[in-house]
Design an enzyme around this catalytic site. Structure first.
Site, PDB file in Angstrom:
ATOM      1  N   THR A   1       0.891  -1.251   0.034  1.00 29.90           N
ATOM      2  CA  THR A   1      -0.035   0.010   0.126  1.00 29.90           C
ATOM      3  C   THR A   1       0.971   1.255   0.024  1.00 29.90           C
ATOM      4  O   THR A   1       0.470   2.266  -0.498  1.00 29.90           O
ATOM      5  CB  THR A   1      -0.980   0.036   1.061  1.00 29.90           C
ATOM      6  OG1 THR A   1      -1.625  -1.183   1.125  1.00 29.90           O
ATOM      7  CG2 THR A   1      -2.074   1.209   1.261  1.00 29.90           C
TER       8      THR A   1
ATOM      9  N   ILE B   1      -4.853  -5.889   9.687  1.00 31.23           N
ATOM     10  CA  ILE B   1      -4.035  -5.025   8.933  1.00 31.23           C
ATOM     11  C   ILE B   1      -4.767  -4.015   7.701  1.00 31.23           C
ATOM     12  O   ILE B   1      -5.155  -5.016   6.851  1.00 31.23           O
ATOM     13  CB  ILE B   1      -2.884  -5.506   8.393  1.00 31.23           C
ATOM     14  CG1 ILE B   1      -2.064  -5.728   9.564  1.00 31.23           C
ATOM     15  CG2 ILE B   1      -2.045  -4.262   7.693  1.00 31.23           C
ATOM     16  CD1 ILE B   1      -0.667  -6.530   9.439  1.00 31.23           C
TER      17      ILE B   1
ATOM     18  N   LYS C   1       0.080 -11.940   8.468  1.00 32.35           N
ATOM     19  CA  LYS C   1      -1.063 -11.248   7.521  1.00 32.35           C
ATOM     20  C   LYS C   1      -1.791 -12.261   6.533  1.00 32.35           C
ATOM     21  O   LYS C   1      -0.868 -12.420   5.665  1.00 32.35           O
ATOM     22  CB  LYS C   1      -0.349  -9.917   7.085  1.00 32.35           C
ATOM     23  CG  LYS C   1      -1.655  -9.119   6.363  1.00 32.35           C
ATOM     24  CD  LYS C   1      -0.873  -7.765   5.784  1.00 32.35           C
ATOM     25  CE  LYS C   1      -1.880  -7.039   4.939  1.00 32.35           C
ATOM     26  NZ  LYS C   1      -1.552  -5.786   4.248  1.00 32.35           N
TER      27      LYS C   1
ATOM     28  N   TYR D   1       3.534 -12.677   5.168  1.00 29.75           N
ATOM     29  CA  TYR D   1       2.543 -12.016   4.673  1.00 29.75           C
ATOM     30  C   TYR D   1       2.064 -12.971   3.152  1.00 29.75           C
ATOM     31  O   TYR D   1       2.768 -13.373   2.299  1.00 29.75           O
ATOM     32  CB  TYR D   1       2.998 -10.716   4.001  1.00 29.75           C
ATOM     33  CG  TYR D   1       1.894  -9.890   3.101  1.00 29.75           C
ATOM     34  CD1 TYR D   1       0.511 -10.065   3.449  1.00 29.75           C
ATOM     35  CD2 TYR D   1       2.353  -8.645   2.678  1.00 29.75           C
ATOM     36  CE1 TYR D   1      -0.329  -9.298   2.592  1.00 29.75           C
ATOM     37  CE2 TYR D   1       1.307  -7.859   1.658  1.00 29.75           C
ATOM     38  CZ  TYR D   1       0.086  -8.179   1.795  1.00 29.75           C
ATOM     39  OH  TYR D   1      -0.846  -7.314   1.382  1.00 29.75           O
TER      40      TYR D   1
END
Length: 308
Positions: free
Chosen positions: A45, A230, A163, A133
């Site tokens: 992001t 998250i 995540k 992740y």
């Protein structure tokens, strides 16, 4: 230290394409209001892939100094070359960061054994805890629960959690179940990191944190025993998503269903930057190959903001 609501922070750019530190300070101020529990810096992001190492170093230093210990920080450190990731962990300045977030290697498409060996090497090299992740939509590979647990069992003092952004709720539930069973059977060998009783797994024990990486299914993941979210959306709506996470407010989450769809309609962080620009926090500028949201999407976002 990593619990509750984490924001996957965007990186603002100015009209010349440089990092806009004034806008970044404004954005950080919206996050440091008591509603966001921690920040994830220079992840997907944050458009870290389009930044130079010099820029990344300057951004992580600026954020560390601006936040000044008020909330925990997690730093994105990943890549598709294991040796490069491991070497960077030995050289970059990790002061002020509680953990790293490391994505599955992309483009190479390693198998489960390759993923296992990659993350064991990353954990070994990292001087701070590691959040795995899993985001198959971006990497082309899916880190399976069995492999996650195998990595955790090999590096229990380094692997903090994961995540999980596969969007596969059954897979996420299976991982939570496996993690819970492992903790029950290995209470003397679990990770030393502690989590809040309000957002931890059902056993209330320490261990592998399974964190939702999808805004739209956060409550379902937490009801199954997940350790928070998250979030991309919390860049713009930190208070609402704090209540979604800490109150497990499924009704409030449902109110954001359309907004979450719009945020990802043309890719991330295209949507969230459009929202933040409309709120006057940043300029709506991205780095190629990403471009700003189409006029139609911006209009839809503007209309949806008015309903919040």
């Amino acid at each position: 230290m990593i619990k509750g609501l984490g924001t996957a922070l965007i990186t603002p750019f100015d009209a010349n394409g440089k990092v806009d530190y004034e806008a970044l300070a404004r954005l950080l101020d919206t996050q440091l209001t008591g509603f966001v529990d921690y920040l994830v810096v220079l992840g997907t992001t944050g458009e870290a892939a389009t930044m130079t190492e010099k820029e990344r170093a300057e951004v992580r230093t600026f954020i560390r100094q601006y936040v000044n210990g008020r909330i925990p920080l997690v730093l994105g450190v990943g890549g598709n070359c294991t040796a490069v990731v491991c070497e960077s962990l030995k050289t970059i300045d990790l002061r002020g960061y509680e953990a790293i977030l490391s994505v599955c290697p992309y483009y190479n498409k390693p198998n489960q054994e390759g993923l296992y060996q990659h993350f064991c090497a990353v954990a070994e090299a990292s001087p701070i805890p590691v959040l795995l992740y899993n985001v198959p939509g971006r990497t082309g590979v899916n880190l399976l629960p069995e492999t996650v647990m195998r990595i955790y069992e090999a590096q229990p003092d380094k692997i903090l959690g994961i995540k999980e952004a596969s969007g596969n709720i059954e897979q996420i539930k299976r991982l939570i179940k496996m993690s819970t069973e492992y903790r029950v059977q290995n209470t003397d060998q679990i990770s030393p990191y502690s989590v809040s009783e309000a957002v931890c797994t059902p056993s209330g024990k320490d261990g592998l944190l399974v964190i939702s990486g999808d805004d739209g299914i956060a409550c379902e993941v937490m009801e199954a025993g997940g350790a928070g979210l998250i979030s991309v959306a919390s860049n713009a709506f930190p208070e609402d998503f704090w209540h979604i996470v800490h109150d497990k407010d499924a009704a409030l989450q449902a109110k954001f269903d359309e907004m979450v769809k719009l945020l990802f309609a043309e890719g991330n962080p295209v949507g969230i930057k459009a929202v933040l620009a409309q709120k006057g926090i940043i300029q709506n500028i991205l780095r190629l190959p990403l471009v700003p949201a189409s006029e139609g999407l911006q209009q839809a976002i503007r209309k949806e903001i008015q309903t919040q």
